[in-house]
Write a protein that holds these residues in place. Structure first.
Motif, PDB file in Angstrom:
ATOM      1  N   LEU A 250     -28.422  26.000 -11.101  1.00 31.69           N
ATOM      2  CA  LEU A 250     -28.237  24.417 -10.533  1.00 31.69           C
ATOM      3  C   LEU A 250     -28.531  24.169 -12.001  1.00 31.69           C
ATOM      4  O   LEU A 250     -29.628  23.965 -12.548  1.00 31.69           O
ATOM      5  N   GLY A 251     -27.563  22.926 -12.185  1.00 31.44           N
ATOM      6  CA  GLY A 251     -27.626  22.712 -13.502  1.00 31.44           C
ATOM      7  C   GLY A 251     -27.146  20.947 -13.367  1.00 31.44           C
ATOM      8  O   GLY A 251     -26.465  21.081 -12.581  1.00 31.44           O
ATOM      9  N   GLN A 252     -28.058  20.392 -14.115  1.00 36.84           N
ATOM     10  CA  GLN A 252     -28.033  18.580 -14.352  1.00 36.84           C
ATOM     11  C   GLN A 252     -27.598  18.146 -15.967  1.00 36.84           C
ATOM     12  O   GLN A 252     -28.222  18.623 -16.672  1.00 36.84           O
ATOM     13  N   ARG A 253     -26.224  17.105 -15.694  1.00 37.29           N
ATOM     14  CA  ARG A 253     -25.785  16.852 -16.743  1.00 37.29           C
ATOM     15  C   ARG A 253     -26.652  15.621 -17.061  1.00 37.29           C
ATOM     16  O   ARG A 253     -28.093  15.359 -16.862  1.00 37.29           O
ATOM     17  N   GLY A 254     -27.929  16.525 -18.873  1.00 38.34           N
ATOM     18  CA  GLY A 254     -28.687  15.224 -19.094  1.00 38.34           C
ATOM     19  C   GLY A 254     -27.973  14.209 -19.528  1.00 38.34           C
ATOM     20  O   GLY A 254     -28.617  13.477 -20.802  1.00 38.34           O
TER      21      GLY A 254
ATOM     22  N   GLY B 236     -23.688  14.709 -11.455  1.00 36.00           N
ATOM     23  CA  GLY B 236     -23.516  15.913 -12.871  1.00 36.00           C
ATOM     24  C   GLY B 236     -23.942  17.055 -12.348  1.00 36.00           C
ATOM     25  O   GLY B 236     -24.409  17.646 -13.393  1.00 36.00           O
ATOM     26  N   LEU B 237     -23.982  17.276 -11.515  1.00 36.77           N
ATOM     27  CA  LEU B 237     -24.757  18.412 -10.934  1.00 36.77           C
ATOM     28  C   LEU B 237     -23.817  19.201 -10.796  1.00 36.77           C
ATOM     29  O   LEU B 237     -22.611  19.299 -10.427  1.00 36.77           O
ATOM     30  N   LEU B 238     -24.114  20.799 -11.162  1.00 40.05           N
ATOM     31  CA  LEU B 238     -23.427  22.280 -11.135  1.00 40.05           C
ATOM     32  C   LEU B 238     -23.939  23.348 -10.790  1.00 40.05           C
ATOM     33  O   LEU B 238     -25.252  23.658 -11.316  1.00 40.05           O
ATOM     34  N   VAL B 239     -23.519  23.973  -9.960  1.00 37.96           N
ATOM     35  CA  VAL B 239     -23.788  24.822  -8.933  1.00 37.96           C
ATOM     36  C   VAL B 239     -23.253  25.984  -8.987  1.00 37.96           C
ATOM     37  O   VAL B 239     -22.170  25.689  -9.195  1.00 37.96           O
ATOM     38  N   LEU B 240     -24.113  27.140  -9.275  1.00 38.95           N
ATOM     39  CA  LEU B 240     -23.828  28.478  -9.289  1.00 38.95           C
ATOM     40  C   LEU B 240     -23.927  29.267  -8.378  1.00 38.95           C
ATOM     41  O   LEU B 240     -25.436  29.045  -7.576  1.00 38.95           O
ATOM     42  N   ARG B 241     -23.126  29.549  -7.476  1.00 40.95           N
ATOM     43  CA  ARG B 241     -23.090  30.393  -5.701  1.00 40.95           C
ATOM     44  C   ARG B 241     -23.591  32.128  -6.016  1.00 40.95           C
ATOM     45  O   ARG B 241     -22.314  32.064  -6.446  1.00 40.95           O
TER      46      ARG B 241
END
Length: 55
Positions: free
Chosen positions: A51-55, A38-43
Protein backbone atom coordinates in the motif's frame (compact mmCIF):
# COMPACT_ATOMS: atom_id res chain seq x y z
CA UNK A 1 -8.67 -21.61 -27.67
CA UNK A 2 -8.64 -24.13 -30.50
CA UNK A 3 -6.68 -23.38 -33.65
CA UNK A 4 -7.16 -24.96 -37.05
CA UNK A 5 -6.07 -24.19 -40.57
CA UNK A 6 -8.56 -22.33 -42.74
CA UNK A 7 -9.00 -23.19 -46.40
CA UNK A 8 -7.90 -20.53 -48.87
CA UNK A 9 -10.66 -18.14 -49.84
CA UNK A 10 -11.66 -18.26 -53.48
CA UNK A 11 -14.47 -16.63 -55.42
CA UNK A 12 -16.38 -19.93 -55.68
CA UNK A 13 -16.18 -20.97 -52.03
CA UNK A 14 -15.26 -17.75 -50.24
CA UNK A 15 -15.69 -17.61 -46.50
CA UNK A 16 -17.11 -14.44 -44.95
CA UNK A 17 -16.18 -14.58 -41.26
CA UNK A 18 -13.84 -15.98 -38.66
CA UNK A 19 -15.26 -17.25 -35.35
CA UNK A 20 -13.06 -17.65 -32.27
CA UNK A 21 -14.09 -19.97 -29.47
CA UNK A 22 -12.33 -18.67 -26.36
CA UNK A 23 -12.75 -19.46 -22.69
CA UNK A 24 -13.76 -17.13 -19.92
CA UNK A 25 -11.13 -14.52 -18.99
CA UNK A 26 -9.28 -14.98 -15.72
CA UNK A 27 -8.07 -12.35 -13.30
CA UNK A 28 -4.32 -11.78 -13.18
CA UNK A 29 -2.53 -13.21 -10.15
CA UNK A 30 -0.95 -9.84 -9.36
CA UNK A 31 -2.64 -6.51 -10.04
CA UNK A 32 -2.12 -2.83 -9.33
CA UNK A 33 -5.05 -0.60 -8.36
CA UNK A 34 -5.21 3.16 -7.99
CA UNK A 35 -7.36 4.21 -5.05
CA UNK A 36 -8.60 7.63 -3.91
CA UNK A 37 -6.38 10.07 -2.07
CA UNK A 38 -3.24 9.22 -4.06
CA UNK A 39 -3.13 5.61 -2.84
CA UNK A 40 -1.66 2.76 -4.89
CA UNK A 41 -2.49 -0.83 -3.94
CA UNK A 42 -0.70 -4.00 -5.09
CA UNK A 43 -2.88 -7.10 -4.63
CA UNK A 44 -2.60 -10.85 -5.10
CA UNK A 45 -6.14 -12.19 -5.09
CA UNK A 46 -7.84 -10.40 -2.18
CA UNK A 47 -4.61 -10.00 -0.18
CA UNK A 48 -2.97 -6.55 -0.08
CA UNK A 49 0.78 -6.90 -0.68
CA UNK A 50 1.78 -3.25 -0.84
CA UNK A 51 0.00 0.00 0.00
CA UNK A 52 1.67 3.20 -1.15
CA UNK A 53 0.72 6.85 -0.82
CA UNK A 54 1.90 9.74 -2.93
CA UNK A 55 3.93 12.03 -0.71
Amino acid sequence: MRRSNLPASSAAGAWEALVLDVGEPTRPALRVEAAGGGLLVLRRGDAVLLLGQRG
